[in-house]
Design a protein around this motif. Sequence first.
Motif, PDB file in Angstrom:
ATOM      1  N   GLU A  82       0.815  -1.213   0.000  1.00 43.39           N
ATOM      2  CA  GLU A  82       0.000   0.000   0.000  1.00 43.39           C
ATOM      3  C   GLU A  82       0.853   1.270   0.000  1.00 43.39           C
ATOM      4  O   GLU A  82       0.357   2.371  -0.321  1.00 43.39           O
ATOM      5  CB  GLU A  82      -0.945   0.016   1.208  1.00 43.39           C
ATOM      6  CG  GLU A  82      -0.285   0.159   2.567  1.00 43.39           C
ATOM      7  CD  GLU A  82       0.266  -1.146   3.144  1.00 43.39           C
ATOM      8  OE1 GLU A  82       0.705  -1.127   4.303  1.00 43.39           O
ATOM      9  OE2 GLU A  82       0.247  -2.177   2.429  1.00 43.39           O
ATOM     10  N   GLY A  84       3.172   1.910  -2.048  1.00 45.16           N
ATOM     11  CA  GLY A  84       3.405   2.294  -3.436  1.00 45.16           C
ATOM     12  C   GLY A  84       4.832   2.711  -3.729  1.00 45.16           C
ATOM     13  O   GLY A  84       5.058   3.659  -4.496  1.00 45.16           O
ATOM     14  N   GLU A  88       2.992   1.652 -10.463  1.00 44.96           N
ATOM     15  CA  GLU A  88       1.943   0.652 -10.672  1.00 44.96           C
ATOM     16  C   GLU A  88       2.133  -0.161 -11.937  1.00 44.96           C
ATOM     17  O   GLU A  88       1.914  -1.375 -11.940  1.00 44.96           O
ATOM     18  CB  GLU A  88       0.569   1.335 -10.704  1.00 44.96           C
ATOM     19  CG  GLU A  88       0.119   1.878  -9.357  1.00 44.96           C
ATOM     20  CD  GLU A  88      -1.288   2.435  -9.413  1.00 44.96           C
ATOM     21  OE1 GLU A  88      -1.929   2.337 -10.493  1.00 44.96           O
ATOM     22  OE2 GLU A  88      -1.752   2.966  -8.398  1.00 44.96           O
ATOM     23  N   THR A  89       2.500   0.468 -13.044  1.00 46.23           N
ATOM     24  CA  THR A  89       2.558  -0.259 -14.316  1.00 46.23           C
ATOM     25  C   THR A  89       3.856  -1.041 -14.439  1.00 46.23           C
ATOM     26  O   THR A  89       4.910  -0.605 -13.949  1.00 46.23           O
ATOM     27  CB  THR A  89       2.437   0.706 -15.503  1.00 46.23           C
ATOM     28  OG1 THR A  89       3.610   1.528 -15.561  1.00 46.23           O
ATOM     29  CG2 THR A  89       1.189   1.585 -15.367  1.00 46.23           C
ATOM     30  N   ARG A  93       7.571   0.245 -13.417  1.00 43.85           N
ATOM     31  CA  ARG A  93       8.290  -0.482 -12.353  1.00 43.85           C
ATOM     32  C   ARG A  93       9.654  -0.932 -12.851  1.00 43.85           C
ATOM     33  O   ARG A  93      10.662  -0.823 -12.142  1.00 43.85           O
ATOM     34  CB  ARG A  93       7.482  -1.686 -11.873  1.00 43.85           C
ATOM     35  CG  ARG A  93       6.411  -1.367 -10.881  1.00 43.85           C
ATOM     36  CD  ARG A  93       5.982  -2.592 -10.090  1.00 43.85           C
ATOM     37  NE  ARG A  93       5.571  -3.714 -10.927  1.00 43.85           N
ATOM     38  CZ  ARG A  93       4.373  -3.859 -11.457  1.00 43.85           C
ATOM     39  NH1 ARG A  93       3.444  -2.940 -11.251  1.00 43.85           N
ATOM     40  NH2 ARG A  93       4.076  -4.919 -12.194  1.00 43.85           N
TER      41      ARG A  93
END
Length: 218
Positions: A82, A84, A88-89, A93
């Motif tokens: 959580e 982060g 995200e992609t 990353r």
Amino acid sequence: MTLALVIGNKNYSSWSMRPWLALKASGIAFEERFIPLYTNQADKKRILDITPAGKVPALIDGEVTIWDSLAIIEYVAERFPEAGLWPETPASRAHARSISAEMHSGFSALRRECGMNLHRPIRAKPLSDNARADIARIQELWTNCRQRAAKAGPFLFGTFGAADAMYAPIIHRFRTYAIDVFPPVREYMDAMMALPAFRQWTEEGLAETLVIEKFEID
């Protein structure tokens, strides 16, 4: 059980700064354990009792001990998804991990010639061609990241993350050694230096009084 992060001197220990900043800026609770570097054999043994590598930082999570800054950040990212810490992609990353690994294994000339020392008066010094090449490469990396993430936030991938933590000590080096940087790089540095966790590390490092002669690079 609360995590415990073993670190060295905030004035000098760039590798300790990286996971500390990742945890602190992400709001992850942890206990800070400080062991002075290069002071006496007793302190060296305290570190060896935690990890056979004999170096800080080290993260203790119950019966699990993780050493090495990047390994700690990876562990924290998995333990607290959580937060982060990685984008995200998959493509972002991979990009963030690539530049973080490049920081982890590269830029040896810059690190050698411009050691982290928050107490050092701000002034320029002559640098080798290799160190100047390191500076150019870092500026290229940061500028490219900021161009891609311009609309998402002020950090390398928009919001603060692992890559920012990995490059945080470079910001101190650029500042301390009065290195000229491009405007996008300056904007990124300003955003990082305004981060409360970054400010806290800096203030606490400046409050330290222990001098380690081997790190007092002119």
